[in-house]
Design a protein around this motif. Structure first.
Motif, PDB file in Angstrom:
ATOM      1  N   ASP A  84       0.789  -0.983   0.145  1.00  0.00           N
ATOM      2  CA  ASP A  84      -0.126   0.055  -0.001  1.00  0.00           C
ATOM      3  C   ASP A  84       0.818   1.339  -0.023  1.00  0.00           C
ATOM      4  N   VAL A  85       1.932   1.399  -1.213  1.00  0.00           N
ATOM      5  CA  VAL A  85       2.519   2.648  -1.193  1.00  0.00           C
ATOM      6  C   VAL A  85       2.224   3.120  -2.431  1.00  0.00           C
ATOM      7  N   PRO A  86       2.611   4.521  -2.477  1.00  0.00           N
ATOM      8  CA  PRO A  86       2.127   5.060  -3.741  1.00  0.00           C
ATOM      9  C   PRO A  86       3.078   4.771  -4.784  1.00  0.00           C
ATOM     10  N   VAL A  87       2.714   4.759  -6.016  1.00  0.00           N
ATOM     11  CA  VAL A  87       3.445   4.481  -7.274  1.00  0.00           C
ATOM     12  C   VAL A  87       3.634   5.644  -8.209  1.00  0.00           C
ATOM     13  N   TYR A  88       4.667   6.492  -8.200  1.00  0.00           N
ATOM     14  CA  TYR A  88       4.326   7.541  -8.989  1.00  0.00           C
ATOM     15  C   TYR A  88       5.127   7.265 -10.440  1.00  0.00           C
ATOM     16  N   LEU A  89       4.424   8.045 -11.543  1.00  0.00           N
ATOM     17  CA  LEU A  89       4.704   7.696 -12.698  1.00  0.00           C
ATOM     18  C   LEU A  89       4.378   8.773 -13.666  1.00  0.00           C
ATOM     19  N   HIS A  90       5.063   9.514 -14.646  1.00  0.00           N
ATOM     20  CA  HIS A  90       4.540  10.489 -15.480  1.00  0.00           C
ATOM     21  C   HIS A  90       3.366  10.266 -15.983  1.00  0.00           C
ATOM     22  N   PRO A  91       2.320  11.193 -16.150  1.00  0.00           N
ATOM     23  CA  PRO A  91       0.915  10.849 -17.005  1.00  0.00           C
ATOM     24  C   PRO A  91       1.235  10.185 -18.246  1.00  0.00           C
ATOM     25  N   ASP A  92       1.994  10.641 -18.985  1.00  0.00           N
ATOM     26  CA  ASP A  92       2.235  10.264 -20.496  1.00  0.00           C
ATOM     27  C   ASP A  92       2.306   8.730 -20.328  1.00  0.00           C
ATOM     28  N   ASP A  93       2.521   8.246 -19.268  1.00  0.00           N
ATOM     29  CA  ASP A  93       3.029   6.623 -19.189  1.00  0.00           C
ATOM     30  C   ASP A  93       1.763   6.017 -18.622  1.00  0.00           C
TER      31      ASP A  93
END
Length: 250
Positions: A84-93
């Motif tokens: 239950d940890v956040p996963v960060y990713l650029h919106p274009d992907d």
């Protein structure tokens, strides 16, 4: 490349398995950020790496993905579900993360098996590690160019599209480490070409855009360059960029 866990910069540890690199940022006091998550079989090695640092998977505070190709998101869904940890990713992907096998590429993939047979053992290792059964990742957090993420290591996001539309490098200022994902690698899994290079057209959406994005890496000339495939490069970012730009896309 054999499975590897090693410190490559202050507060930065390389975790490499099946020809794919992940990185742990942070320490036992702050907890850790995992940059890229490798293939499904990387799960056990990630656990052993954290144990070696005196912690466990429960000490992961966040995941940051440089891009959403299947070999970089292999354990992300499991980490998000179980920890239950956040996963960060650029919106274009974001769309690609939800459909990890529907990525754009400039050249047909089957030809590479015939033209570059030396790459076959590495590709087979990736398949054995779950490259053909990576689950989609949804519910990810957006990150943007120029953002300093509120996670251990506090990496700065540098948008470097080309390999994928949302590809990003990450600069860790305290360590002067530049995690470049697949913007530039030192061991291309599709051709086995070593030294600084763009990834082959079999997995690159736009070679022209990828070349242009390398210019953004020049802003960190003294950083240790940490790629998504291959060994770290310590001879200067400028030299790495020059070598990669001088080589034709395979």
């Amino acid at each position: 490349m054999a499975d590897t866990v090693e410190q490559v910069a202050d507060g930065v540890h390389l975790v490499s398995a099946h020809h794919v690199n992940c990185y742990l940022l942070g320490n036992a006091q702050t907890g850790f950020t995992l940059v890229d998550t490798g293939l499904p079989a990387s799960w056990d090695l990630l656990g052993r790496a954290l144990t070696g640092l005196g912690r466990s998977m429960a000490d992961l505070r966040a995941v940051v993905l440089t891009h959403a190709h299947f070999d970089h998101i292999g354990t992300a869904a499991r980490i998000r579900r179980e920890l239950d940890v956040p996963v960060y990713l650029h919106p274009d992907d974001h769309w690609l993360a939800a459909h990890p096998y529907r990525y754009r590429h400039e050249r047909a993939r089957p030809r590479y098996l015939l033209r570059y047979p030396k790459a076959l053992p590495g590709l087979l290792s990736m398949v054995r590690a779950g490259a053909l059964r990576v689950p989609p990742v949804t519910g990810v957090e957006p990150m943007s160019d120029g953002q300093q993420l509120p996670v251990p290591g506090e990496p700065l996001v540098v948008h470097t599209p080309g390999h994928t539309d949302g590809h990003c490098a990450l600069h860790v200022a305290e360590a002067d480490a530049l995690l470049v994902g697949d913007a530039l690698v030192t061991d291309d899994p599709y051709t086995s070409r070593t030294g600084p290079t763009l990834v082959a057209g079999a997995a690159t959406a736009s070679a022209e855009q990828a070349r242009a994005s390398l210019e953004r890496l020049r802003f960190y000339p003294d950083a240790v360059l940490l790629p998504g495939h291959g060994r770290p490069w310590t001879e200067g970012v400028e030299q790495a960029v020059q070598i990669a730009l001088a080589r034709p896309m395979l």
